[in-house]
Design a protein around this motif. Structure first.
Motif, PDB file in Angstrom:
ATOM      1  N   CYS A   5       0.821  -1.209   0.000  1.00 10.84           N
ATOM      2  CA  CYS A   5       0.000   0.000   0.000  1.00 10.84           C
ATOM      3  C   CYS A   5       0.855   1.260   0.000  1.00 10.84           C
ATOM      4  N   CYS A   6       0.262   2.328  -0.493  1.00 10.73           N
ATOM      5  CA  CYS A   6       0.896   3.640  -0.464  1.00 10.73           C
ATOM      6  C   CYS A   6       0.615   4.276   0.897  1.00 10.73           C
ATOM      7  N   LEU A   7       1.213   5.413   1.134  1.00  8.73           N
ATOM      8  CA  LEU A   7       1.045   6.086   2.418  1.00  8.73           C
ATOM      9  C   LEU A   7      -0.416   6.448   2.682  1.00  8.73           C
ATOM     10  N   GLU A   8      -1.121   6.829   1.641  1.00  5.78           N
ATOM     11  CA  GLU A   8      -2.526   7.243   1.772  1.00  5.78           C
ATOM     12  C   GLU A   8      -3.440   6.097   2.211  1.00  5.78           C
ATOM     13  N   HIS A   9      -3.118   4.868   1.832  1.00  8.58           N
ATOM     14  CA  HIS A   9      -4.002   3.734   2.104  1.00  8.58           C
ATOM     15  C   HIS A   9      -3.525   2.814   3.227  1.00  8.58           C
ATOM     16  N   THR A  10      -2.599   3.262   4.073  1.00 12.85           N
ATOM     17  CA  THR A  10      -2.121   2.409   5.163  1.00 12.85           C
ATOM     18  C   THR A  10      -3.223   2.097   6.169  1.00 12.85           C
ATOM     19  N   GLU A  11      -4.072   3.067   6.448  1.00  8.09           N
ATOM     20  CA  GLU A  11      -5.161   2.837   7.404  1.00  8.09           C
ATOM     21  C   GLU A  11      -6.150   1.800   6.863  1.00  8.09           C
ATOM     22  N   GLU A  22      -7.531 -10.956  12.533  1.00 13.86           N
ATOM     23  CA  GLU A  22      -7.926 -10.624  13.907  1.00 13.86           C
ATOM     24  C   GLU A  22      -6.731 -10.452  14.849  1.00 13.86           C
ATOM     25  N   LEU A  23      -5.609 -10.009  14.297  1.00 13.84           N
ATOM     26  CA  LEU A  23      -4.407  -9.675  15.059  1.00 13.84           C
ATOM     27  C   LEU A  23      -3.813  -8.395  14.486  1.00 13.84           C
ATOM     28  N   ALA A  24      -2.992  -7.735  15.266  1.00 14.58           N
ATOM     29  CA  ALA A  24      -2.321  -6.541  14.761  1.00 14.58           C
ATOM     30  C   ALA A  24      -1.276  -6.954  13.724  1.00 14.58           C
ATOM     31  N   PRO A  25      -1.300  -6.370  12.536  1.00 12.71           N
ATOM     32  CA  PRO A  25      -0.335  -6.732  11.500  1.00 12.71           C
ATOM     33  C   PRO A  25       1.013  -6.040  11.706  1.00 12.71           C
ATOM     34  N   VAL A  26       1.988  -6.485  10.945  1.00 19.01           N
ATOM     35  CA  VAL A  26       3.321  -5.897  10.957  1.00 19.01           C
ATOM     36  C   VAL A  26       3.443  -4.993   9.732  1.00 19.01           C
ATOM     37  N   PHE A  27       3.918  -3.769   9.957  1.00 13.32           N
ATOM     38  CA  PHE A  27       4.171  -2.833   8.867  1.00 13.32           C
ATOM     39  C   PHE A  27       5.659  -2.844   8.557  1.00 13.32           C
ATOM     40  N   GLU A  28       6.014  -3.065   7.295  1.00 12.00           N
ATOM     41  CA  GLU A  28       7.399  -3.011   6.868  1.00 12.00           C
ATOM     42  C   GLU A  28       7.523  -1.973   5.763  1.00 12.00           C
ATOM     43  N   LYS A  29       8.423  -1.019   5.961  1.00 13.56           N
ATOM     44  CA  LYS A  29       8.645  -0.002   4.940  1.00 13.56           C
ATOM     45  C   LYS A  29       9.468  -0.614   3.815  1.00 13.56           C
ATOM     46  N   ILE A  30       9.070  -0.352   2.581  1.00 13.40           N
ATOM     47  CA  ILE A  30       9.782  -0.864   1.419  1.00 13.40           C
ATOM     48  C   ILE A  30      10.981   0.044   1.180  1.00 13.40           C
ATOM     49  N   GLU A  31      12.177  -0.529   1.257  1.00 18.77           N
ATOM     50  CA  GLU A  31      13.423   0.220   1.083  1.00 18.77           C
ATOM     51  C   GLU A  31      14.199  -0.329  -0.109  1.00 18.77           C
ATOM     52  N   VAL A  47       4.528   1.965  -0.496  1.00 16.89           N
ATOM     53  CA  VAL A  47       5.534   2.411   0.473  1.00 16.89           C
ATOM     54  C   VAL A  47       5.670   1.385   1.588  1.00 16.89           C
ATOM     55  N   TYR A  48       4.587   0.664   1.896  1.00 16.78           N
ATOM     56  CA  TYR A  48       4.572  -0.296   2.991  1.00 16.78           C
ATOM     57  C   TYR A  48       4.068  -1.653   2.529  1.00 16.78           C
ATOM     58  N   VAL A  49       4.549  -2.689   3.217  1.00 18.77           N
ATOM     59  CA  VAL A  49       3.983  -4.026   3.110  1.00 18.77           C
ATOM     60  C   VAL A  49       3.343  -4.302   4.457  1.00 18.77           C
TER      61      VAL A  49
END
Length: 52
Positions: A5-11, A22-31, A47-49
């Motif tokens: 997802c892009c920054l706008e669609h992270t939420e 039903e668990l908190a996901p992990v955010f990884e920035k694409i570098e 920007v994020y996975v």
């Protein structure tokens, strides 16, 4: 499960992942990725996975 997802669609990606797993996901920035991905909700560059 992974959502690119892009920054706008992270939420939105967060909401979808919480609904699905039903668990908190992990955010990884694409570098410095040579394999550019696009956002799953628009045509912008991802920007994020968001995953578990």
């Amino acid at each position: 499960m992974k959502i690119y997802c892009c920054l706008e669609h992270t939420e939105l990606a967060l909401d979808v992942m919480v609904d699905e797993i039903e668990l908190a996901p992990v955010f990884e920035k694409i570098e410095n990725s040579t394999d550019k991905k696009s956002c799953e909700y628009c045509d912008n560059e991802a920007v994020y996975v968001v995953g578990n």
